[in-house]
Design an enzyme around this catalytic site. Structure first.
Site, PDB file in Angstrom:
ATOM      1  N   ARG A 120       0.814  -1.237   0.000  1.00 12.79           N
ATOM      2  CA  ARG A 120       0.000   0.000   0.000  1.00 12.79           C
ATOM      3  C   ARG A 120       0.839   1.275   0.000  1.00 12.79           C
ATOM      4  NH1 ARG A 120      -2.974  -3.075   3.948  1.00 12.79           N
ATOM      5  NH2 ARG A 120      -4.582  -4.242   2.844  1.00 12.79           N
ATOM      6  N   LYS A 142       2.188  11.366 -11.231  1.00 12.90           N
ATOM      7  CA  LYS A 142       1.319  10.503 -12.037  1.00 12.90           C
ATOM      8  C   LYS A 142       2.095   9.237 -12.355  1.00 12.90           C
ATOM      9  CE  LYS A 142      -1.848  13.612 -14.412  1.00 12.90           C
ATOM     10  NZ  LYS A 142      -2.280  14.140 -15.738  1.00 12.90           N
ATOM     11  N   GLU A 184       7.674  18.167 -24.907  1.00 12.90           N
ATOM     12  CA  GLU A 184       7.071  18.522 -23.603  1.00 12.90           C
ATOM     13  C   GLU A 184       7.635  19.848 -23.081  1.00 12.90           C
ATOM     14  OE1 GLU A 184       4.476  16.920 -22.633  1.00 12.90           O
ATOM     15  OE2 GLU A 184       4.724  14.727 -22.718  1.00 12.90           O
ATOM     16  N   LYS A 226       5.884  23.095 -14.065  1.00 13.63           N
ATOM     17  CA  LYS A 226       5.113  21.915 -13.667  1.00 13.63           C
ATOM     18  C   LYS A 226       4.860  21.902 -12.164  1.00 13.63           C
ATOM     19  CE  LYS A 226       3.970  17.221 -14.250  1.00 13.63           C
ATOM     20  NZ  LYS A 226       4.098  15.989 -15.005  1.00 13.63           N
ATOM     21  N   GLU A 236      -5.626  16.964 -10.616  1.00 15.67           N
ATOM     22  CA  GLU A 236      -6.189  17.338 -11.921  1.00 15.67           C
ATOM     23  C   GLU A 236      -7.703  17.522 -11.882  1.00 15.67           C
ATOM     24  OE1 GLU A 236      -4.205  15.589 -15.385  1.00 15.67           O
ATOM     25  OE2 GLU A 236      -6.130  15.666 -16.398  1.00 15.67           O
ATOM     26  N   ARG A 240      -4.417  21.490 -13.905  1.00 20.49           N
ATOM     27  CA  ARG A 240      -3.441  20.478 -14.330  1.00 20.49           C
ATOM     28  C   ARG A 240      -3.794  19.879 -15.696  1.00 20.49           C
ATOM     29  NH1 ARG A 240      -0.195  15.893 -10.800  1.00 20.49           N
ATOM     30  NH2 ARG A 240       1.005  15.135 -12.556  1.00 20.49           N
ATOM     31  N   ASN A 244      -2.028  18.593 -20.510  1.00 18.65           N
ATOM     32  CA  ASN A 244      -2.334  17.566 -21.511  1.00 18.65           C
ATOM     33  C   ASN A 244      -2.549  18.143 -22.899  1.00 18.65           C
ATOM     34  OD1 ASN A 244      -2.288  15.272 -19.818  1.00 18.65           O
ATOM     35  ND2 ASN A 244      -4.210  15.955 -18.924  1.00 18.65           N
ATOM     36  N   HIS A 247      -2.265  15.912 -25.910  1.00 21.51           N
ATOM     37  CA  HIS A 247      -2.093  14.535 -25.443  1.00 21.51           C
ATOM     38  C   HIS A 247      -3.267  13.631 -25.803  1.00 21.51           C
ATOM     39  CE1 HIS A 247       1.330  16.186 -23.346  1.00 21.51           C
ATOM     40  NE2 HIS A 247       1.570  15.076 -22.687  1.00 21.51           N
ATOM     41  N   HIS A 251      -2.224  10.424 -27.465  1.00 16.13           N
ATOM     42  CA  HIS A 251      -2.467   9.084 -26.914  1.00 16.13           C
ATOM     43  C   HIS A 251      -3.205   8.218 -27.934  1.00 16.13           C
ATOM     44  CE1 HIS A 251      -2.077  10.507 -22.436  1.00 16.13           C
ATOM     45  NE2 HIS A 251      -0.920  10.347 -23.027  1.00 16.13           N
ATOM     46  N   HIS A 264       6.319   8.847 -27.414  1.00 18.01           N
ATOM     47  CA  HIS A 264       5.296   9.682 -26.758  1.00 18.01           C
ATOM     48  C   HIS A 264       5.433  11.152 -27.180  1.00 18.01           C
ATOM     49  CE1 HIS A 264       2.549  11.118 -23.700  1.00 18.01           C
ATOM     50  NE2 HIS A 264       3.485  11.935 -23.241  1.00 18.01           N
TER      51      HIS A 264
HETATM   52  P1  NAD Z   1      11.355   5.956 -22.303  1.00 12.78           P
HETATM   53  O1  NAD Z   1      11.243   5.773 -20.870  1.00 12.78           O
HETATM   54  O2  NAD Z   1      10.879   4.857 -23.202  1.00 12.78           O
HETATM   55  O3  NAD Z   1      12.873   6.280 -22.660  1.00 12.78           O
HETATM   56  C1  NAD Z   1      13.234   6.494 -23.984  1.00 12.78           C
HETATM   57  C2  NAD Z   1      14.378   5.560 -24.445  1.00 12.78           C
HETATM   58  O4  NAD Z   1      15.615   6.095 -23.997  1.00 12.78           O
HETATM   59  C3  NAD Z   1      14.307   4.153 -23.906  1.00 12.78           C
HETATM   60  O5  NAD Z   1      14.785   3.265 -24.875  1.00 12.78           O
HETATM   61  C4  NAD Z   1      15.263   4.217 -22.707  1.00 12.78           C
HETATM   62  O6  NAD Z   1      15.785   2.961 -22.348  1.00 12.78           O
HETATM   63  C5  NAD Z   1      16.341   5.095 -23.260  1.00 12.78           C
HETATM   64  N1  NAD Z   1      17.122   5.842 -22.295  1.00 12.78           N
HETATM   65  C6  NAD Z   1      16.723   6.372 -21.120  1.00 12.78           C
HETATM   66  N2  NAD Z   1      17.696   7.127 -20.600  1.00 12.78           N
HETATM   67  C7  NAD Z   1      18.741   7.066 -21.448  1.00 12.78           C
HETATM   68  C8  NAD Z   1      20.016   7.656 -21.470  1.00 12.78           C
HETATM   69  N3  NAD Z   1      20.385   8.537 -20.540  1.00 12.78           N
HETATM   70  N4  NAD Z   1      20.853   7.358 -22.484  1.00 12.78           N
HETATM   71  C9  NAD Z   1      20.458   6.523 -23.486  1.00 12.78           C
HETATM   72  N5  NAD Z   1      19.244   5.952 -23.543  1.00 12.78           N
HETATM   73  C10 NAD Z   1      18.391   6.231 -22.531  1.00 12.78           C
HETATM   74  O7  NAD Z   1      10.587   7.268 -22.813  1.00 12.78           O
HETATM   75  P2  NAD Z   1      10.439   8.728 -22.187  1.00 12.78           P
HETATM   76  O8  NAD Z   1      10.277   9.605 -23.360  1.00 12.78           O
HETATM   77  O9  NAD Z   1      11.457   9.013 -21.182  1.00 12.78           O
HETATM   78  O10 NAD Z   1       9.037   8.631 -21.417  1.00 12.78           O
HETATM   79  C11 NAD Z   1       7.839   8.370 -22.100  1.00 12.78           C
HETATM   80  C12 NAD Z   1       6.848   7.788 -21.118  1.00 12.78           C
HETATM   81  O11 NAD Z   1       6.582   8.765 -20.107  1.00 12.78           O
HETATM   82  C13 NAD Z   1       5.520   7.433 -21.740  1.00 12.78           C
HETATM   83  O12 NAD Z   1       5.122   6.170 -21.279  1.00 12.78           O
HETATM   84  C14 NAD Z   1       4.578   8.512 -21.233  1.00 12.78           C
HETATM   85  O13 NAD Z   1       3.256   8.062 -21.120  1.00 12.78           O
HETATM   86  C15 NAD Z   1       5.189   8.835 -19.896  1.00 12.78           C
HETATM   87  N6  NAD Z   1       4.867  10.182 -19.393  1.00 12.78           N
HETATM   88  C16 NAD Z   1       4.422  10.288 -18.130  1.00 12.78           C
HETATM   89  C17 NAD Z   1       4.171  11.532 -17.586  1.00 12.78           C
HETATM   90  C18 NAD Z   1       3.752  11.659 -16.146  1.00 12.78           C
HETATM   91  O14 NAD Z   1       3.359  12.753 -15.737  1.00 12.78           O
HETATM   92  N7  NAD Z   1       3.849  10.614 -15.366  1.00 12.78           N
HETATM   93  C19 NAD Z   1       4.373  12.683 -18.343  1.00 12.78           C
HETATM   94  C20 NAD Z   1       4.840  12.547 -19.647  1.00 12.78           C
HETATM   95  C21 NAD Z   1       5.090  11.281 -20.167  1.00 12.78           C
HETATM   96  N1  GLY Z   2       2.021  15.017 -17.886  1.00 17.53           N
HETATM   97  C1  GLY Z   2       0.780  15.576 -17.466  1.00 17.53           C
HETATM   98  C2  GLY Z   2       0.675  15.715 -15.990  1.00 17.53           C
HETATM   99  O1  GLY Z   2       1.570  15.396 -15.261  1.00 17.53           O
HETATM  100  O2  GLY Z   2      -0.343  16.146 -15.520  1.00 17.53           O
END
Ligand code: NAD
Ligand code: GLY
Length: 360
Positions: A120, A142, A184, A226, A236, A240, A244, A247, A251, A264
């Site tokens: 939990r 998130k 972003e 942010k 949100e 917030r 998006n 997005h 998505h 993404h």
């Molecule tokens: P990712 O996590 O897939 O990383 C991108 C690629 O880069 C992967 O292949 C990873 O292994 C590689 N990588 C990571 N760090 C590296 C480094 N320093 N050197 C070389 N390679 C490296 O993608 P991302 O763009 O980081 O994140 C996208 C994800 O984040 C999506 O799933 C999206 O939905 C999510 N997201 C979440 C939020 C949130 O608020 N929680 C906001 C925006 C996006």
């Molecule tokens: N990436 C959108 C949020 O964190 O609300």
């Protein structure tokens, strides 16, 4: 090093931004309450940065167990999440053991969701290693996994105790991933920070060249934006939702093409141009501003046209969006560069026409 704060009462936490931070034991040790921790990472990031992080933990007297997952958006699933639970249970982790997510947004979102669920809730630290995760996903709590019917549909709000954004890790990031992160970054300029948008127009080349000073400014300004939004509206219920922008369309692209086909950030870029197109058609944004936005995304190496899935398929996919209320689509629109609004009054015919206009 720069430090910002996400102000959420007793759940407030710092974001440290700088070079070489993940090897700095002094930054981590105040947040480790046990002699044991778990580092969740993936097969790409582990060979690059795991040793340095484990070294810093060892200096703090903490023995950490790595959990190395497969790499890719297509692995942001229940099955992969369960691998984390297998490791946590298998090594008798307790409720006070800290989970550290080392990687991009996929690892951060999945690691955070695992931390929210395990017994939990266990303490959680974000060590983001992509530009996208440093400017967005590691901040704000998130966490989620994908479902075949919709992106990030299963998850929880769960804040980290600390975010360590080590800019040195961006040196090894593939170009395409750096560009995805810029989508972003540009978002913050578009929705609430017009001066930052102008700064990005003037400094984009330095960011693409990975100039550390420019990156530090962009990451800190993005995180400051942010942090303000999250502090005002953690769950949100209002402002917030503006984070998006693009997005809902993005998505739909990710789910419609299959997770991992478009990054993404790429899907968000194309989605943002659909949102800008629609905003212009409604008379809220000038054609000149749409061109300015398009030019910045093109310079960043991002797509400005969306894949042809058909407007009907887009709308079907978009009905799974988390902003849908009483069955009505709610979308983020731009009134001008630097000012966004959410509206649910735009007809599906108008939305479909803007989608078709931006699909190639
Ligand atoms: P990712 O996590 O897939 O990383 C991108 C690629 O880069 C992967 O292949 C990873 O292994 C590689 N990588 C990571 N760090 C590296 C480094 N320093 N050197 C070389 N390679 C490296 O993608 P991302 O763009 O980081 O994140 C996208 C994800 O984040 C999506 O799933 C999206 O939905 C999510 N997201 C979440 C939020 C949130 O608020 N929680 C906001 C925006 C996006
Ligand atoms: N990436 C959108 C949020 O964190 O609300």
């Amino acid at each position: 090093m720069q430090t910002l704060n996400v102000t959420l009462g007793e759940r407030s936490y710092p974001i440290h931004i700088g070079c070489g931070l993940l090897a700095d034991a002094a930054l981590l040790s105040p947040y480790l309450k046990q002699k044991k921790a778990v580092v969740v990472t993936n097969v790409t990031v582990a060979p690059l940065y795991l040793e340095a992080l484990l070294g810093a933990l060892a200096q703090s007297g903490v023995a950490a167990q790595p959990v190395i997952l497969p790499d890719g958006e297509q692995y942001k699933t229940w099955e992969t999440l369960n691998l984390i639970f297998d490791a946590l249970l298998g090594s008798h982790c307790e409720r006070s053991t800290t989970l550290i997510a080392l990687g991009g947004g996929v690892i951060g979102d999945m690691g955070g969701f695992a931390a929210a669920c395990y017994q939990r809730g266990m303490p959680f630290i974000q060590v983001p290693t992509t530009l996208l995760s440093q400017v967005d996903s590691s901040v704000g709590g998130k966490t989620a996994i994908n479902h075949p019917l919709g992106k990030n549909m299963i998850g929880a709000f769960y804040q980290p105790r600390l975010v360590l954004a080590d800019l040195s890790t961006l040196d090894t990031l593939p170009e395409r991933e750096l560009a995805a992160g810029l989508a972003e970054v540009i978002k913050y300029g578009l929705i609430r920070d017009p001066d930052f948008f102008v700064w990005l127009e003037n400094n984009l080349d330095a960011l693409i060249a990975r100039d550390k000073e420019a990156l530090a400014t962009a990451v800190a300004r993005s995180c400051a934006n942010k942090a303000e939004v999250v502090a005002a509206d953690e769950r949100e219920t209002g402002e917030r939702a503006l984070l998006n922008l693009g997005h809902t369309f993005g998505h739909a692209i990710e789910t419609g093409l299959g997770y991992g086909a478009w990054l993404h950030g790429e899907a968000v870029a194309a989605g943002t141009l659909i949102a800008a197109e629609l905003s212009a058609r409604l008379g809220w944004l000038t054609a000149g501003d749409v061109r300015r936005i398009e030019q910045l995304f093109v310079r960043a190496g991002l797509p400005v046209n969306a894949p042809k899935l058909g407007a009907a398929r887009y709308l079907e996919l978009m009905r799974h969006d988390k902003k849908v209320q009483d069955g009505k689509l709610r979308l983020v629109f731009l009134e001008q560069i630097g000012r966004a609004v959410v509206a649910d009054t735009v007809s599906e015919a108008d939305i479909a026409a803007a989608i078709e206009a931006r699909c190639t």
